[in-house]
Design an enzyme around this catalytic site. Structure first.
Site, short mmCIF file in Angstrom:
data_model
loop_
_atom_site.label_atom_id
_atom_site.label_comp_id
_atom_site.label_asym_id
_atom_site.label_seq_id
_atom_site.Cartn_x
_atom_site.Cartn_y
_atom_site.Cartn_z
N SER A 99 0.81 -1.19 -0.01
CA SER A 99 0.08 0.11 0.19
C SER A 99 0.93 1.06 0.09
CB SER A 99 -0.93 -0.17 1.33
OG SER A 99 -1.71 1.10 1.21
N ASP B 230 -4.11 -5.14 5.81
CA ASP B 230 -4.48 -6.07 4.55
C ASP B 230 -3.35 -7.07 4.15
OD1 ASP B 230 -5.97 -6.95 2.57
OD2 ASP B 230 -5.25 -5.43 1.25
N HIS C 52 -2.77 -0.80 -3.41
CA HIS C 52 -3.87 -0.20 -3.01
C HIS C 52 -3.49 1.20 -3.84
CE1 HIS C 52 -4.25 -2.13 1.27
NE2 HIS C 52 -4.89 -2.87 0.06
#
Length: 391
Positions: free
Chosen positions: A209, A333, A236
């Site tokens: 991310s 995540d 992301h």
């Protein structure tokens, strides 16, 4: 301690609204404004903010040039705002290359209409990014990377339930493991001299991310054209940005990099970037494995694309023949998907704290006892090539 922010934008409306939104949070303090890139460079030096929010397109001195000057003279975490256009995406990637830490799409309607999700996202990004500066000037916090924190779970995770529902062929839900004491995180000194494990792989999957674009570029540009496995990339990133990011990586790498499409057949030496706003999973078995790319309207999975979703799918499709790597990023995540991979016998690596832009996702992996190795970014590609036999 409040995060001190410098807001940079040539639009007085945007400066005012960003400031109002940030100061709704008691942990954030706006200490100044700049109306162009030159003004930003000067105020970064005089005000010494913990972080800066900055528009990409500005008069006098553009955002990319301002980032370069600030990082050269007064290194400060910078969050870029960018328009949702192809040129905006390209400029944002240039800003990240120049040293900006992260970015958000510039959506005037979200700012004007008090979109609650957009407000929370902006506040959380500013705090997380700003605290990177605070941690640098404060005393170093002890690393917990070699002290896994095990949290037993007796019920299936939301990811496992979601995965079972999405994959109609699934008949059981994998329960999270309670402990992985037999696979401790490896220290850096051991990593440098470590040889290939001799394990068999069919797939590499990388999730990241905040800080991911630069981290992925660092790794992928070192891989040879004859890399022996397909690579799945989960970053992301908004839908408007992933085509430009895939194209940029493809232009820089020896391997082929493409934005994943529905029905893509997985091929060795090709990296597939999950499209923004969608999920990426694997269908089929053996040589007939293909990618399933789809819009996910579920509210139970926050990220689109989600590292958890792709990792869980890889666990089902490839069992233990997966090397999964979790790089820099906010949040957790990837942890539940990595748990499922680990149960299948897969290998999990995490980026180490020192080389992360934000030590969130890798820390979640390490603290859960899922990482067999913790690697500095500059060693990931070297270890990867050795591990899969193309070093």
């Amino acid at each position: 301690m409040a995060v001190k922010v410098l807001v940079v934008d040539d639009s007085s409306f945007f400066r005012r609204r960003v400031s109002e939104i940030l100061e709704l949070d008691s942990e954030i303090e706006v200490i100044g404004f700049a109306v162009n890139g030159r003004d930003a460079v000067e105020k970064a030096a005089s005000l010494r903010p913990d972080m800066i929010t900055m528009d990409v397109e500005m008069p006098v001195l553009d955002g990319i040039s301002a980032v370069k000057e600030i990082m050269a003279s007064n290194p400060t975490p910078i969050l870029m705002f960018s328009s949702l256009t192809r040129s905006g995406a390209t400029a944002t990637l240039d800003a990240l290359d120049a040293g900006a830490m992260d970015f958000l799409p510039k959506k005037f309607e979200d700012i004007a209409r008090n979109n609650e999700d957009a407000i929370k996202l902006l506040q959380s990004k500013v705090k997380e990014i700003g605290r990177q500066r605070i941690r640098r000037v404060a005393s170093p916090r002890p690393s917990s990377i070699n002290k896994p924190l095990f949290t037993p779970t007796s019920a299936p995770s939301a990811l496992a339930a979601r995965f079972a529902q999405t994959n109609k062929t699934a008949t059981t839900v994998v329960q999270p493991e309670r402990s992985f004491n037999n696979s401790p995180v490896t220290s850096r000194s051991a990593i440098v001299t470590k040889r290939a494990s001799g394990k068999h792989y069919q797939l590499v999957a990388i999730g990241t991310s905040t800080g991911g674009p630069v981290a992925l570029q660092t790794i992928l540009t070192q891989l040879p054209a004859n890399f022996p496995h397909p690579i799945l990339l989960i970053q992301h990133m908004p839908a408007a940005f992933t085509p430009a990011f895939a194209a940029r990586l493809n232009s820089l790498c020896k391997i082929q990099v493409k934005e994943a499409q529905q029905g893509d057949r997985l091929q060795a030496g090709v990296a597939y970037l999950a499209p923004g706003g969608q999920q990426m999973m694997i269908d089929g078995r053996g040589a007939s494995r293909t990618l399933r790319v789809f819009e996910d309207n579920s509210e139970r999975i926050s990220y689109k694309p989600s590292v958890d979703v792709t990792f869980a799918s890889a666990a089902k499709a490839y069992q233990g023949d997966v090397l999964a790597i979790v790089l820099t990023g906010m949040g957790a995540d990837g942890r539940e998907g990595a748990r499922m991979l680990k149960q299948s016998g897969a290998t999990i690596w995490a980026q180490d704290e020192k080389s992360c832009v934000v030590y969130g996702m890798p820390q979640a992996i390490a603290n859960a006892g899922l990482a067999s190795e913790s690697l500095p970014l500059d060693e990931v590609a070297i270890r990867l090539k050795t591990e899969v036999g193309c070093g």
